[in-house]
Design an enzyme around this catalytic site. Structure first.
Site, short mmCIF file in Angstrom:
data_model
loop_
_atom_site.label_atom_id
_atom_site.label_comp_id
_atom_site.label_asym_id
_atom_site.label_seq_id
_atom_site.Cartn_x
_atom_site.Cartn_y
_atom_site.Cartn_z
N ARG A 40 -13.28 11.30 -0.71
CA ARG A 40 -12.69 12.52 -0.13
C ARG A 40 -13.77 13.52 0.29
O ARG A 40 -13.56 14.26 1.26
CB ARG A 40 -11.72 13.16 -1.10
CG ARG A 40 -10.44 12.35 -1.19
CD ARG A 40 -9.43 12.99 -2.09
NE ARG A 40 -8.13 12.42 -1.84
CZ ARG A 40 -7.11 12.48 -2.69
NH1 ARG A 40 -7.26 13.10 -3.85
NH2 ARG A 40 -5.96 11.94 -2.39
N LYS A 201 9.41 1.62 -6.20
CA LYS A 201 10.78 2.11 -6.25
C LYS A 201 11.41 2.39 -4.89
O LYS A 201 10.79 2.97 -4.02
CB LYS A 201 10.82 3.40 -7.08
CG LYS A 201 10.59 3.13 -8.56
CD LYS A 201 10.11 4.36 -9.29
CE LYS A 201 11.29 5.22 -9.73
NZ LYS A 201 10.79 6.50 -10.29
N GLY A 354 -1.18 6.12 -1.61
CA GLY A 354 -2.38 6.00 -2.44
C GLY A 354 -2.67 4.58 -2.89
O GLY A 354 -3.80 4.10 -2.76
N GLY A 377 0.65 11.48 -0.92
CA GLY A 377 1.92 12.20 -0.82
C GLY A 377 2.15 12.77 0.56
O GLY A 377 3.27 12.74 1.10
P1 ADP Z 1 1.93 3.81 -2.55
O1 ADP Z 1 1.09 4.60 -3.53
O2 ADP Z 1 1.09 3.00 -1.62
O3 ADP Z 1 2.95 4.67 -1.85
P2 ADP Z 1 3.78 3.03 -4.60
O4 ADP Z 1 3.22 4.06 -5.50
O5 ADP Z 1 5.13 3.24 -4.06
O6 ADP Z 1 2.77 2.73 -3.41
O7 ADP Z 1 3.83 1.63 -5.35
C1 ADP Z 1 2.69 1.02 -5.92
C2 ADP Z 1 3.05 0.25 -7.15
O8 ADP Z 1 4.13 -0.64 -6.93
C3 ADP Z 1 1.91 -0.60 -7.62
O9 ADP Z 1 1.40 -0.07 -8.81
C4 ADP Z 1 2.52 -1.98 -7.82
O10 ADP Z 1 2.13 -2.61 -9.03
C5 ADP Z 1 3.99 -1.69 -7.85
N1 ADP Z 1 4.79 -2.87 -7.51
C6 ADP Z 1 4.72 -3.60 -6.39
N2 ADP Z 1 5.54 -4.66 -6.46
C7 ADP Z 1 6.13 -4.60 -7.66
C8 ADP Z 1 7.07 -5.43 -8.34
N3 ADP Z 1 7.56 -6.54 -7.77
N4 ADP Z 1 7.47 -5.08 -9.58
C9 ADP Z 1 6.97 -3.94 -10.14
N5 ADP Z 1 6.08 -3.14 -9.56
C10 ADP Z 1 5.66 -3.46 -8.33
MG MG Z 2 1.56 5.35 -5.51
#
Ligand code: ADP
Ligand code: MG
Length: 397
Positions: A40, A201, A354, A377
């Site tokens: 960053r 989620k 992230g 975010g």
């Molecule tokens: P980002 O930060 O890119 O927006 P998220 O925070 O929404 O992504 O999601 C990232 C997390 O989702 C990771 O830690 C990963 O382990 C989890 N994840 C991905 N697939 C699964 C799964 N099938 N079951 C549980 N967790 C999962």
């Molecule tokens: Mg995340």
């Protein structure tokens, strides 16, 4: 929302004092307090160098962590000032307060071509309250305001939004890059526009799915959130991540995709594990046929092929959310393969989120993307189509 904002290349900063909001919210080693990743700080360098070379005096500011309005010595920005100085190859003057005596005196004495850094903005609770008096006090030290902290533009805080009421405001190069690339991907994409959505989620991604239905040509859904969709279609998902209260939403989205002209693709096969642990037993099954007690951990090879094919034909890909539990080596392949597919697609490729950014970096594809957003975010809210206060406060070009 207009993403064509007045930028520092549109102004003349010679002899001006510039209040520069950066995102120096860097990860710190819990034990030693050392900066573990200076990405960053590096991302802020083009704007800083440009302003200094123009003959501006730069008063940089940022938050670090979540001190919640209290003075937390372990969250001082002093190490950032030092690291920034090393990267710039010139000293960075550090103020031991924010709008107090030390900061004001150092700002008043600051000469063209010099840079100083204020102490952690969030040591003062008025920052997150977007308190006008605090914004005014920040503004009083400078002639011009430059916003380059993309990671916090979704927050209406004194230093990210409030201050723009008191000073002529400009976007820095990082903010310009973020909003022009992501803005183009959403508003005027090279088509087909493919969105790859994953992560843990559904509830985190509802706004993104809703905003992209009708905008994207294809949405590929993987990660933990896919299982709620598969459940909504009547599949068996065993002990996979399920948000029971989102099944109706998933059903609704599947229905809407039929009407909106956005194709929604779900996994057709999935790697499952018998425990949520690296080193657990692993099997490959069709997506809707997960046995009791097993959980879906990654997309399978048929899904990788299906998704890769859609990506290969795309003009623009927006990716948010890993395809599986990529932190466990045995379930990283789906996410790695998507990163590779984006890298080799020839399309405009935008990675937001992230964990997605971390995954792309971990697998060595970051340099081959059009853009990896520096704001988790903020990029999510961008993809949701929200009005971002830190962008909205900047005048259009
Ligand atoms: P980002 O930060 O890119 O927006 P998220 O925070 O929404 O992504 O999601 C990232 C997390 O989702 C990771 O830690 C990963 O382990 C989890 N994840 C991905 N697939 C699964 C799964 N099938 N079951 C549980 N967790 C999962
Ligand atoms: Mg995340």
């Amino acid at each position: 929302m207009n993403y064509n904002k007045r930028t520092i290349s549109d102004g003349d900063f010679r002899g001006k004092k510039v209040l520069l909001r950066c995102d120096f919210n860097v990860p710190l080693d819990k034990a030693t307090g050392a900066i573990t990743n200076d990405k960053r700080i590096v991302a802020a360098l083009p704007t800083i160098r440009y302003l200094l070379d123009q003959g501006a005096a730069v008063i940089a500011c940022s938050h670090l962590g979540k001190p919640k309005g209290t003075w937390k010595p372990e969250l001082t920005l002093a190490p950032v000032a030092e690291r920034l100085g090393e990267l710039l190859g010139r000293p960075v003057i550090f103020a031991h307060d924010i709008v107090g005596e030390d900061a004001r005196a150092k700002a008043a004495a600051l000469q063209p071509g010099q840079i100083m850094l204020l102490e952690n903005l969030r040591f003062d609770k008025r920052e997150e309250q977007n308190d006008p008096a605090f914004a005014r006090a920040l503004a009083d030290m400078a002639d011009v305001y430059v916003s380059d902290a993309f990671g916090t533009v979704h927050r209406a805080h004194a230093s990210t939004a409030g201050v723009a009421a008191f000073l002529p405001a400009y976007a820095g190069f990082l903010v310009r890059k973020e909003i022009s690339l992501m803005g183009k991907a959403l508003m005027a994409p090279n088509r087909p526009l493919v969105a790859v959505l994953g992560g843990a989620k559904v509830s985190d991604k509802i706004g993104v799915i809703e905003n992209l239905l009708g905008k994207a040509d294809t949405i590929l859904i993987g990660g933990g959130m896919a299982y709620t969709f598969i459940k909504a279609m009547g599949g068996s998902i065993g002990a996979s991540l399920l948000e029971a209260d989102r099944i109706d939403f998933a059903r609704d989205m599947l229905e809407k995709s039929r009407q909106s002209g956005t194709r929604l693709l779900l996994p057709v096969d999935t790697y499952i594990g018998d425990r949520f642990e690296a080193g657990c037993q692993k099997k490959l099954v069709p997506a809707g046929e997960i046995p009791d007690g097993w959980m879906g951990m990654d997309i399978g090879p048929k899904t990788v092929a299906l998704f890769t094919d859609a990506i290969r034909r795309s003009g623009t890909v927006v990716w948010n959310g890993p395809m599986g539990v990529f932190e466990f080596p045995e379930f990283a392949e789906g996410t790695r393969a998507m990163a590779q597919a984006l890298a080799e697609s020839g399309a405009d490729t935008i990675v937001g989120g992230g964990d997605s950014a971390a995954a792309v970096e971990k697998f060595g594809y970051a340099d081959q993307m059009t853009h990896v957003s520096t704001g988790g975010g903020a990029s999510l809210e961008f993809l949701e189509g929200h009005n971002l206060p830190g962008i909205a406060c900047l005048p259009d070009r």
